[in-house]
Design a protein around this motif. Sequence first.
Motif, PDB file in Angstrom:
ATOM      1  N   ILE A  58       0.881  -1.167   0.000  1.00 46.93           N
ATOM      2  CA  ILE A  58       0.000   0.000   0.000  1.00 46.93           C
ATOM      3  C   ILE A  58       0.917   1.214   0.000  1.00 46.93           C
ATOM      4  CG2 ILE A  58      -1.863  -1.173   1.256  1.00 46.93           C
ATOM      5  CD1 ILE A  58      -0.976   0.474   3.727  1.00 46.93           C
ATOM      6  N   SER A  59       0.356   2.390   0.050  1.00 46.95           N
ATOM      7  CA  SER A  59       1.176   3.604   0.040  1.00 46.95           C
ATOM      8  C   SER A  59       1.758   3.877   1.428  1.00 46.95           C
ATOM      9  CB  SER A  59       0.327   4.787  -0.423  1.00 46.95           C
ATOM     10  OG  SER A  59      -0.136   4.583  -1.741  1.00 46.95           O
ATOM     11  N   TRP A  60       3.015   4.320   1.440  1.00 45.02           N
ATOM     12  CA  TRP A  60       3.726   4.661   2.660  1.00 45.02           C
ATOM     13  C   TRP A  60       4.332   6.046   2.515  1.00 45.02           C
ATOM     14  CZ3 TRP A  60       5.239   1.227   6.872  1.00 45.02           C
ATOM     15  CH2 TRP A  60       4.665  -0.057   6.792  1.00 45.02           C
ATOM     16  N   VAL A  74       7.126   9.965  -0.513  1.00 39.22           N
ATOM     17  CA  VAL A  74       5.926   9.151  -0.688  1.00 39.22           C
ATOM     18  C   VAL A  74       6.245   7.921  -1.536  1.00 39.22           C
ATOM     19  CG1 VAL A  74       3.606   9.074  -1.681  1.00 39.22           C
ATOM     20  CG2 VAL A  74       4.357  11.081  -0.384  1.00 39.22           C
ATOM     21  N   GLU A  76       4.445   4.678  -3.349  1.00 39.20           N
ATOM     22  CA  GLU A  76       3.283   3.904  -3.760  1.00 39.20           C
ATOM     23  C   GLU A  76       3.760   2.519  -4.189  1.00 39.20           C
ATOM     24  OE1 GLU A  76       0.143   6.741  -5.693  1.00 39.20           O
ATOM     25  OE2 GLU A  76       2.135   7.545  -6.100  1.00 39.20           O
ATOM     26  N   LYS A  77       2.848   1.598  -4.414  1.00 40.44           N
ATOM     27  CA  LYS A  77       3.213   0.224  -4.709  1.00 40.44           C
ATOM     28  C   LYS A  77       4.170   0.169  -5.891  1.00 40.44           C
ATOM     29  CE  LYS A  77       1.238  -4.338  -5.496  1.00 40.44           C
ATOM     30  NZ  LYS A  77      -0.007  -5.130  -5.653  1.00 40.44           N
ATOM     31  N   TRP A  86      12.943   7.849  -5.695  1.00 33.36           N
ATOM     32  CA  TRP A  86      11.800   8.310  -4.895  1.00 33.36           C
ATOM     33  C   TRP A  86      11.874   9.803  -4.564  1.00 33.36           C
ATOM     34  CZ3 TRP A  86      14.947   4.697  -1.904  1.00 33.36           C
ATOM     35  CH2 TRP A  86      15.681   5.274  -0.860  1.00 33.36           C
ATOM     36  N   VAL A 103      -5.007   5.988   3.224  1.00 34.72           N
ATOM     37  CA  VAL A 103      -5.727   6.118   1.960  1.00 34.72           C
ATOM     38  C   VAL A 103      -7.117   5.545   2.157  1.00 34.72           C
ATOM     39  CG1 VAL A 103      -5.825   5.436  -0.462  1.00 34.72           C
ATOM     40  CG2 VAL A 103      -3.640   5.989   0.597  1.00 34.72           C
ATOM     41  N   ILE A 205      -3.219  10.416  -4.501  1.00 31.69           N
ATOM     42  CA  ILE A 205      -2.867   9.018  -4.257  1.00 31.69           C
ATOM     43  C   ILE A 205      -4.168   8.248  -4.408  1.00 31.69           C
ATOM     44  CG2 ILE A 205      -2.041   7.337  -2.570  1.00 31.69           C
ATOM     45  CD1 ILE A 205      -0.247   9.442  -1.435  1.00 31.69           C
ATOM     46  N   ARG A 206      -4.260   7.475  -5.476  1.00 30.41           N
ATOM     47  CA  ARG A 206      -5.563   6.946  -5.873  1.00 30.41           C
ATOM     48  C   ARG A 206      -5.800   5.499  -5.503  1.00 30.41           C
ATOM     49  NH1 ARG A 206      -6.366   8.819 -11.972  1.00 30.41           N
ATOM     50  NH2 ARG A 206      -4.204   8.146 -12.215  1.00 30.41           N
ATOM     51  N   ASP A 207      -4.770   4.788  -5.061  1.00 28.11           N
ATOM     52  CA  ASP A 207      -4.949   3.429  -4.581  1.00 28.11           C
ATOM     53  C   ASP A 207      -5.635   2.541  -5.607  1.00 28.11           C
ATOM     54  OD1 ASP A 207      -4.527   1.515  -2.617  1.00 28.11           O
ATOM     55  OD2 ASP A 207      -6.565   1.707  -1.864  1.00 28.11           O
TER      56      ASP A 207
END
Length: 220
Positions: A58-60, A74, A76-77, A86, A103, A205-207
Amino acid sequence: MASEHQMPASKQQQASSKIAIFEQENFQGRCHELSGACPNLKEAEGSPLCHTHVAPQISWVGYEQASCKGEQFVFEKGEYPRWDSWTNSRRSDSITSLRPIKVVRAPRQPLPTRQTKDSQEHKIVLYENPSFTGKKIEIIDDDVPSFHAHGYQEKVSSVRVQSGTWVGYQYPGYRGYQYLFEKGDYKDSSDFGAQHPQIQSVRRIRDMQWHQRGAYHPTN
């Protein structure tokens, strides 16, 4: 056994919130896997000083300093074989603390309908002055690579996130220092970790969720 879609959101996040960190570039050296917030990687048992990240589920968000302070990064996967994959701020090449990003998953909605077409999955308002005053730019369900290109030339001193999770950037084109915006109010630039009130691009951040066509609205 319940499927992932039947699990409560909190359990889904707990089950999938993993990130692996490596001591050396290109996923070499000691590795340590985290499944929850770590306020100080240097004190975590068996954890190397973080230089590389790979495959967060998941996002961290990572921080330059302990206790989630300092410059933000940030994740994301995906895979991050070098520190410059990054960040492009060029100020720091290590991370000292990490936590999962909050999220909020939107309901599955493959196509807009009469009932949902006006719903807002992401909405953020950025203000020129502290305490939500002065000129502002309102962004709804869209990523904006340049505020200047759309008529907003002012600084950003306060932010109100009404829905969704966002990343703001110091410069256009998603460059420079990063600032994470989760749902809530940020009355001053220090609230979102900025030394100077400068944000010139922002994205969601749309997951991996579906999102409608967006719009941005500079206003006085």
